[in-house]
Design a protein around this motif. Structure first.
Motif, PDB file in Angstrom:
ATOM      1  N   THR A  26      16.646  -6.071  18.458  1.00 52.17           N
ATOM      2  CA  THR A  26      15.827  -5.715  19.108  1.00 52.17           C
ATOM      3  C   THR A  26      14.253  -6.377  18.798  1.00 52.17           C
ATOM      4  OG1 THR A  26      16.681  -3.433  19.641  1.00 52.17           O
ATOM      5  CG2 THR A  26      14.395  -3.656  20.251  1.00 52.17           C
ATOM      6  N   LEU A  27      14.136  -6.341  17.394  1.00 54.93           N
ATOM      7  CA  LEU A  27      12.805  -7.139  16.906  1.00 54.93           C
ATOM      8  C   LEU A  27      12.840  -8.361  17.202  1.00 54.93           C
ATOM      9  CD1 LEU A  27      12.160  -5.249  13.587  1.00 54.93           C
ATOM     10  CD2 LEU A  27      10.976  -4.781  15.665  1.00 54.93           C
ATOM     11  N   ARG A  28      14.028  -9.137  17.146  1.00 56.82           N
ATOM     12  CA  ARG A  28      14.089 -10.441  17.533  1.00 56.82           C
ATOM     13  C   ARG A  28      13.778 -10.899  19.162  1.00 56.82           C
ATOM     14  NH1 ARG A  28      18.541 -10.765  15.403  1.00 56.82           N
ATOM     15  NH2 ARG A  28      19.748 -10.926  17.070  1.00 56.82           N
ATOM     16  N   LEU A  29      14.604  -9.912  19.763  1.00 55.33           N
ATOM     17  CA  LEU A  29      14.466 -10.307  21.182  1.00 55.33           C
ATOM     18  C   LEU A  29      13.104  -9.699  21.776  1.00 55.33           C
ATOM     19  CD1 LEU A  29      18.365  -9.390  21.978  1.00 55.33           C
ATOM     20  CD2 LEU A  29      17.354 -11.631  21.931  1.00 55.33           C
ATOM     21  N   TYR A  30      12.537  -8.791  21.400  1.00 59.47           N
ATOM     22  CA  TYR A  30      11.476  -8.225  22.161  1.00 59.47           C
ATOM     23  C   TYR A  30      10.294  -7.887  21.069  1.00 59.47           C
ATOM     24  CZ  TYR A  30      15.115  -7.069  25.345  1.00 59.47           C
ATOM     25  OH  TYR A  30      16.185  -6.970  26.163  1.00 59.47           O
ATOM     26  N   PRO A  31       9.782  -8.923  20.569  1.00 60.78           N
ATOM     27  CA  PRO A  31       8.740  -9.107  19.558  1.00 60.78           C
ATOM     28  C   PRO A  31       7.385  -8.346  19.736  1.00 60.78           C
ATOM     29  CG  PRO A  31       8.886 -11.100  20.368  1.00 60.78           C
ATOM     30  CD  PRO A  31      10.133 -10.424  21.020  1.00 60.78           C
ATOM     31  N   ALA A  32       7.228  -8.231  21.181  1.00 57.50           N
ATOM     32  CA  ALA A  32       5.967  -7.550  21.698  1.00 57.50           C
ATOM     33  C   ALA A  32       6.393  -6.052  22.025  1.00 57.50           C
ATOM     34  CB  ALA A  32       5.522  -8.234  22.709  1.00 57.50           C
TER      35      ALA A  32
END
Length: 313
Positions: A26-32
């Motif tokens: 999730t962090l990698r794909l949606y950093p914002a």
């Protein structure tokens, strides 16, 4: 986010490796994502469950990304917990104070104050621990919280008495509180040490050994394990619980089919025998004490475990 939903599902189902991978995806794909603080918080929880040393970094990351909510308070509480489990309770005091100041949730505040009191007890801060428990007493809404509070309050009293033998009424209350603690209700592995400490004060050396062995099997990487050395107990030197003699193994297996009440009557009759060897009397008292403990008759259990139980009424 589908990855976040998957991570939450896996986390709920205690698949901590799968949840950790999903959170990181999730962090990698949606950093914002607006849920950064919560995600790092949950990453830390998974790492803690998996005995990984980078949990502390993740909780600090959650704090850095937070906005002063209960998530931040929980992250500060987890930072305190990690310090306690690293056998550095002094380092936990500041983050736990911040957690207590930040939370608006009464139930969370209770858990934080219990953790804070535990840390202060481990630090030997008698007055500070007493103040935390006094503050905590205003928020005891659940049975689990009351049992934890009672255990800490009596351990604090024992510490304040500076080596004096524990009184029977305190031992009874302590055994009652410890007996009613459930692992799923406890916040932090330090409770295993506190339970061992409680049993040590009562004189139940065998229980201390069991807890210590289980802790070393499950959490040998935690520096908190060093605290168990203070009990200095070995199986061979445990005078309260010797190994069962062959003749008593038969008696135990026959009585195990009876109800607890019938077993108690049976064991008390054995105690009335004038020819009963002292070795066997100790073993019978252990079995009898366990039955009384299971029934919630903690004063009688303490008398059995400490060898003060009368041969007959």
């Amino acid at each position: 986010h589908c990855y976040l939903a998957l991570a939450t599902l896996k986390h709920t189902n205690r698949d901590y490796v799968g949840a950790l991978n999903a959170y990181e995806s999730t962090l990698r794909l949606y950093p914002a994502t607006p849920f950064l603080s919560e995600i790092w918080m949950n990453i830390g929880k998974c790492q803690l469950r998996l005995n990984r040393s980078n949990a502390l970094f993740s909780f600090h990351k959650a704090i850095d990304l937070g906005i002063g909510s209960d998530v931040d308070a929980a992250a500060f509480a987890y930072v305190g917990r990690v310090h306690i489990e690293n056998n550095e309770p002094q380092k936990s005091l500041v983050p736990l104070e911040k957690a207590a100041e930040m939370t608006s949730d009464s139930s969370m505040l209770t858990d934080i104050l219990l953790l804070q009191a535990s840390a202060q007890l481990l630090c030997g801060q008698i007055n500070e621990c007493s103040r935390s428990l006094s503050r905590c007493a205003e928020h005891l809404r659940s049975v689990r919280a009351r049992n934890q509070y009672s255990a800490l309050a009596i351990l604090l009293k024992v510490a304040a008495d500076q080596g004096q033998p524990i009184r029977e009424r305190d031992a009874t209350a302590l055994l009652s509180a410890i007996s009613n603690l459930r692992a799923e209700d406890l916040f932090g592995e330090h409770w295993q040490y506190l339970a061992a400490k409680a049993y040590f004060e009562i004189g139940l050396n065998a229980e201390v050994n069991k807890i210590q062995q289980r802790f070393l099997e499950d959490h040998s990487q935690l520096p908190l394990a060093d605290r168990f050395r203070e009990f200095n107990i070995s199986q061979e030197s445990d005078s309260l619980y010797p190994l069962p003699s062959p003749e008593l193994l038969t008696a135990k297996s026959k009585s195990s089919r009876k109800t607890d009440a019938a077993q108690i009557v049976y064991l008390r009759k054995l105690l009335d025998s004038e020819s009963l060897p002292s070795h066997n009397r100790i073993l019978i008292l252990k079995q009898l004490g366990s039955l009384y403990q299971r029934q919630g008759q903690h004063q009688l259990a303490v008398q059995c475990f400490t060898g003060r139980f009368p041969a007959s009424e």
